[in-house]
Design a protein around this motif. Structure first.
Motif, PDB file in Angstrom:
ATOM      1  N   VAL A 145       0.542  -0.723  -0.188  1.00  0.00           N
ATOM      2  CA  VAL A 145       0.011  -0.462  -0.101  1.00  0.00           C
ATOM      3  C   VAL A 145       1.288   1.127   0.076  1.00  0.00           C
ATOM      4  O   VAL A 145       1.799   1.496   0.527  1.00  0.00           O
ATOM      5  CB  VAL A 145      -0.613  -0.111   1.154  1.00  0.00           C
ATOM      6  N   ALA A 146       0.529   1.854  -1.106  1.00  0.00           N
ATOM      7  CA  ALA A 146       1.467   3.122  -0.821  1.00  0.00           C
ATOM      8  C   ALA A 146       1.487   4.257   0.351  1.00  0.00           C
ATOM      9  O   ALA A 146       0.257   4.540   0.962  1.00  0.00           O
ATOM     10  CB  ALA A 146       0.604   3.736  -2.394  1.00  0.00           C
ATOM     11  N   ALA A 147       2.507   4.369   0.470  1.00  0.00           N
ATOM     12  CA  ALA A 147       2.597   5.560   2.152  1.00  0.00           C
ATOM     13  C   ALA A 147       3.738   6.573   1.866  1.00  0.00           C
ATOM     14  O   ALA A 147       3.842   6.831  -0.332  1.00  0.00           O
ATOM     15  CB  ALA A 147       3.591   4.714   3.401  1.00  0.00           C
ATOM     16  N   VAL A 148       4.028   7.865   2.325  1.00  0.00           N
ATOM     17  CA  VAL A 148       4.616   8.665   2.662  1.00  0.00           C
ATOM     18  C   VAL A 148       6.164   8.315   1.291  1.00  0.00           C
ATOM     19  O   VAL A 148       6.475   6.891   2.083  1.00  0.00           O
ATOM     20  CB  VAL A 148       4.914   9.506   3.390  1.00  0.00           C
ATOM     21  N   GLY A 149       6.425   8.827   0.792  1.00  0.00           N
ATOM     22  CA  GLY A 149       7.735   8.817  -0.609  1.00  0.00           C
ATOM     23  C   GLY A 149       7.218   8.035  -1.503  1.00  0.00           C
ATOM     24  O   GLY A 149       8.787   8.063  -1.868  1.00  0.00           O
TER      25      GLY A 149
ATOM     26  N   ASP B 138      -1.696  20.520 -16.761  1.00  0.00           N
ATOM     27  CA  ASP B 138      -2.471  22.172 -16.722  1.00  0.00           C
ATOM     28  C   ASP B 138      -3.916  22.410 -16.118  1.00  0.00           C
ATOM     29  O   ASP B 138      -4.836  21.294 -16.115  1.00  0.00           O
ATOM     30  CB  ASP B 138      -3.221  22.989 -18.046  1.00  0.00           C
ATOM     31  N   ASP B 139      -3.640  22.126 -14.916  1.00  0.00           N
ATOM     32  CA  ASP B 139      -4.974  22.113 -13.385  1.00  0.00           C
ATOM     33  C   ASP B 139      -4.615  22.505 -12.463  1.00  0.00           C
ATOM     34  O   ASP B 139      -3.966  23.423 -12.436  1.00  0.00           O
ATOM     35  CB  ASP B 139      -4.349  20.245 -13.558  1.00  0.00           C
ATOM     36  N   SER B 140      -5.659  23.123 -11.158  1.00  0.00           N
ATOM     37  CA  SER B 140      -5.351  22.879  -9.924  1.00  0.00           C
ATOM     38  C   SER B 140      -5.359  21.943  -9.265  1.00  0.00           C
ATOM     39  O   SER B 140      -5.665  22.123  -8.724  1.00  0.00           O
ATOM     40  CB  SER B 140      -6.669  23.902  -9.559  1.00  0.00           C
ATOM     41  N   PRO B 141      -3.926  21.888  -8.887  1.00  0.00           N
ATOM     42  CA  PRO B 141      -3.663  20.074  -8.188  1.00  0.00           C
ATOM     43  C   PRO B 141      -4.864  20.328  -6.578  1.00  0.00           C
ATOM     44  O   PRO B 141      -4.940  19.108  -6.358  1.00  0.00           O
ATOM     45  CB  PRO B 141      -2.186  20.608  -7.360  1.00  0.00           C
ATOM     46  N   SER B 142      -4.759  21.248  -6.004  1.00  0.00           N
ATOM     47  CA  SER B 142      -5.116  20.623  -4.799  1.00  0.00           C
ATOM     48  C   SER B 142      -7.027  20.749  -5.161  1.00  0.00           C
ATOM     49  O   SER B 142      -7.592  20.356  -4.073  1.00  0.00           O
ATOM     50  CB  SER B 142      -5.607  22.414  -3.627  1.00  0.00           C
ATOM     51  N   ASN B 143      -7.656  20.813  -6.013  1.00  0.00           N
ATOM     52  CA  ASN B 143      -8.856  20.277  -6.674  1.00  0.00           C
ATOM     53  C   ASN B 143      -9.155  19.239  -6.981  1.00  0.00           C
ATOM     54  O   ASN B 143      -9.982  18.284  -6.722  1.00  0.00           O
ATOM     55  CB  ASN B 143      -9.017  21.451  -7.507  1.00  0.00           C
ATOM     56  N   GLY B 144      -7.541  18.547  -7.129  1.00  0.00           N
ATOM     57  CA  GLY B 144      -8.240  17.042  -7.429  1.00  0.00           C
ATOM     58  C   GLY B 144      -7.829  15.973  -5.874  1.00  0.00           C
ATOM     59  O   GLY B 144      -7.681  15.016  -6.139  1.00  0.00           O
ATOM     60  N   THR B 145      -8.060  16.606  -4.558  1.00  0.00           N
ATOM     61  CA  THR B 145      -7.016  15.496  -3.207  1.00  0.00           C
ATOM     62  C   THR B 145      -7.922  15.764  -2.563  1.00  0.00           C
ATOM     63  O   THR B 145      -8.703  16.541  -1.788  1.00  0.00           O
ATOM     64  CB  THR B 145      -5.722  16.567  -2.770  1.00  0.00           C
ATOM     65  N   GLN B 146      -7.329  15.108  -1.514  1.00  0.00           N
ATOM     66  CA  GLN B 146      -8.867  15.325  -0.003  1.00  0.00           C
ATOM     67  C   GLN B 146      -8.200  13.617   0.774  1.00  0.00           C
ATOM     68  O   GLN B 146      -7.155  13.168   0.659  1.00  0.00           O
ATOM     69  CB  GLN B 146     -10.024  14.417  -0.488  1.00  0.00           C
ATOM     70  N   VAL B 147      -8.894  13.956   2.338  1.00  0.00           N
ATOM     71  CA  VAL B 147      -8.560  13.413   3.140  1.00  0.00           C
ATOM     72  C   VAL B 147      -9.385  12.220   3.406  1.00  0.00           C
ATOM     73  O   VAL B 147     -10.473  13.043   3.903  1.00  0.00           O
ATOM     74  CB  VAL B 147      -7.006  13.876   4.100  1.00  0.00           C
TER      75      VAL B 147
ATOM     76  N   LYS C 274      -8.460  11.331  13.416  1.00  0.00           N
ATOM     77  CA  LYS C 274      -7.187  10.417  13.133  1.00  0.00           C
ATOM     78  C   LYS C 274      -7.526  10.450  11.530  1.00  0.00           C
ATOM     79  O   LYS C 274      -7.948   9.247  10.696  1.00  0.00           O
ATOM     80  CB  LYS C 274      -7.635   9.155  13.656  1.00  0.00           C
ATOM     81  N   ILE C 275      -6.479  11.464  10.987  1.00  0.00           N
ATOM     82  CA  ILE C 275      -6.551  11.080   9.475  1.00  0.00           C
ATOM     83  C   ILE C 275      -5.658   9.457   8.769  1.00  0.00           C
ATOM     84  O   ILE C 275      -4.652   9.500   9.057  1.00  0.00           O
ATOM     85  CB  ILE C 275      -5.934  12.194   8.805  1.00  0.00           C
ATOM     86  N   THR C 276      -6.018   8.972   7.710  1.00  0.00           N
ATOM     87  CA  THR C 276      -5.179   7.380   7.202  1.00  0.00           C
ATOM     88  C   THR C 276      -5.167   7.959   5.851  1.00  0.00           C
ATOM     89  O   THR C 276      -4.057   6.524   5.986  1.00  0.00           O
ATOM     90  CB  THR C 276      -6.500   6.353   7.699  1.00  0.00           C
ATOM     91  N   LYS C 277      -5.886   8.722   4.814  1.00  0.00           N
ATOM     92  CA  LYS C 277      -5.544   8.274   3.766  1.00  0.00           C
ATOM     93  C   LYS C 277      -5.579   9.842   2.655  1.00  0.00           C
ATOM     94  O   LYS C 277      -6.251  10.205   3.412  1.00  0.00           O
ATOM     95  CB  LYS C 277      -6.573   7.607   3.254  1.00  0.00           C
ATOM     96  N   VAL C 278      -4.188  10.000   2.516  1.00  0.00           N
ATOM     97  CA  VAL C 278      -4.622  10.854   1.333  1.00  0.00           C
ATOM     98  C   VAL C 278      -5.180  10.503  -0.017  1.00  0.00           C
ATOM     99  O   VAL C 278      -4.319   9.455  -0.491  1.00  0.00           O
ATOM    100  CB  VAL C 278      -3.400  11.728   0.679  1.00  0.00           C
TER     101      VAL C 278
ATOM    102  N   ALA D  95      -1.373   5.583   2.111  1.00  0.00           N
ATOM    103  CA  ALA D  95      -1.667   5.831   3.431  1.00  0.00           C
ATOM    104  C   ALA D  95      -1.126   6.686   4.324  1.00  0.00           C
ATOM    105  O   ALA D  95       0.320   6.344   4.647  1.00  0.00           O
ATOM    106  CB  ALA D  95      -1.818   4.055   3.976  1.00  0.00           C
ATOM    107  N   VAL D  96      -1.545   7.336   5.461  1.00  0.00           N
ATOM    108  CA  VAL D  96      -0.790   8.385   6.142  1.00  0.00           C
ATOM    109  C   VAL D  96      -0.917   7.058   8.079  1.00  0.00           C
ATOM    110  O   VAL D  96      -1.628   7.261   8.225  1.00  0.00           O
ATOM    111  CB  VAL D  96      -1.310  10.029   5.986  1.00  0.00           C
ATOM    112  N   LYS D  97      -0.237   7.994   8.958  1.00  0.00           N
ATOM    113  CA  LYS D  97       0.334   7.626   9.616  1.00  0.00           C
ATOM    114  C   LYS D  97      -0.054   9.302  11.031  1.00  0.00           C
ATOM    115  O   LYS D  97       0.568  10.312  10.865  1.00  0.00           O
ATOM    116  CB  LYS D  97       0.926   7.280  11.070  1.00  0.00           C
TER     117      LYS D  97
END
Length: 191
Positions: free
Chosen positions: A54-58, A114-123, A169-173, A189-191
């Motif tokens: 599972v993908a993690a930081v890095g 060509d995008d606004s990257p923050s529009n395509g993200t959530q936690v 408790k945030i677990t995913k980005v 996955a994030v901790k």
């Protein structure tokens, strides 16, 4: 008059098709790219059933967009929980805190990203609540641009801030191209 009505009907049908997701099924990718050396070793090894990492930081996940040739290697470089404000006057609302993800987006395709990257993200938190990006200057470094125009072979780097409940408790980005409307979304996955 009939020609105008027919043209309007065709245009309406095309718009409806685009809005209802006729680009294909949605997919959430949680497996990171394999480094070239590891991929070569796995190709030589006997076929075994292994659990997917599972993908993690890095880790990097390659994502595609709707436009032909739109491909980006998205890497979650760093994760901050909590993230500290760089401005004494702008702080999270009462009962909330900031968390932040630093993304590096490398254009590995043939089309301009060509995008606004923050529009395509959530936690997402452990309870399944999801939170979109917000605004806040943080002490960790510069925010992600709101108007990325990245030619093939180039990259963009920056922090994206989210305001979440203090006890969450945030677990995913998650991150996706086309302001989050691409069929493919990367998840770390994030901790």
């Amino acid at each position: 008059m009939r020609i105008h009505h027919a043209a309007a009907a065709v245009t309406s049908a095309a718009m409806l098709a685009a809005l209802t997701g006729c680009f294909g099924p949605s997919e959430v990718t949680t497996e990171p790219n394999k480094p070239a050396a590891k991929a070569a070793d796995e190709a030589k090894a006997p076929a075994e059933k292994k659990a997917a990492k599972v993908a993690a930081v890095g880790d990097t996940i390659t994502l595609t967009g709707h436009d032909e040739g739109l491909k980006v290697d998205a890497t979650l470089k760093q994760w901050l929980d909590p993230a500290k404000s760089a401005d004494q006057y702008i702080q999270p609302q009462d009962g909330k805190r900031w968390v932040a993800a630093q993304f590096e987006l490398v254009n590995t395709g043939t089309a301009v990203y060509d995008d606004s990257p923050s529009n395509g993200t959530q936690v997402a938190d452990a309870d399944g609540q999801r939170f979109h990006s917000g605004y806040g200057e943080i002490s960790a470094g510069p925010l992600m641009t709101s108007a990325a125009k990245v030619p093939p072979g180039d990259k963009v780097l920056g922090w994206i801030v989210y305001e979440v409940p203090k006890d969450s408790k945030i677990t995913k980005v998650q991150f996706g191209l086309d302001s989050g409307f691409a069929n493919q979304t990367g998840q770390w996955a994030v901790k």
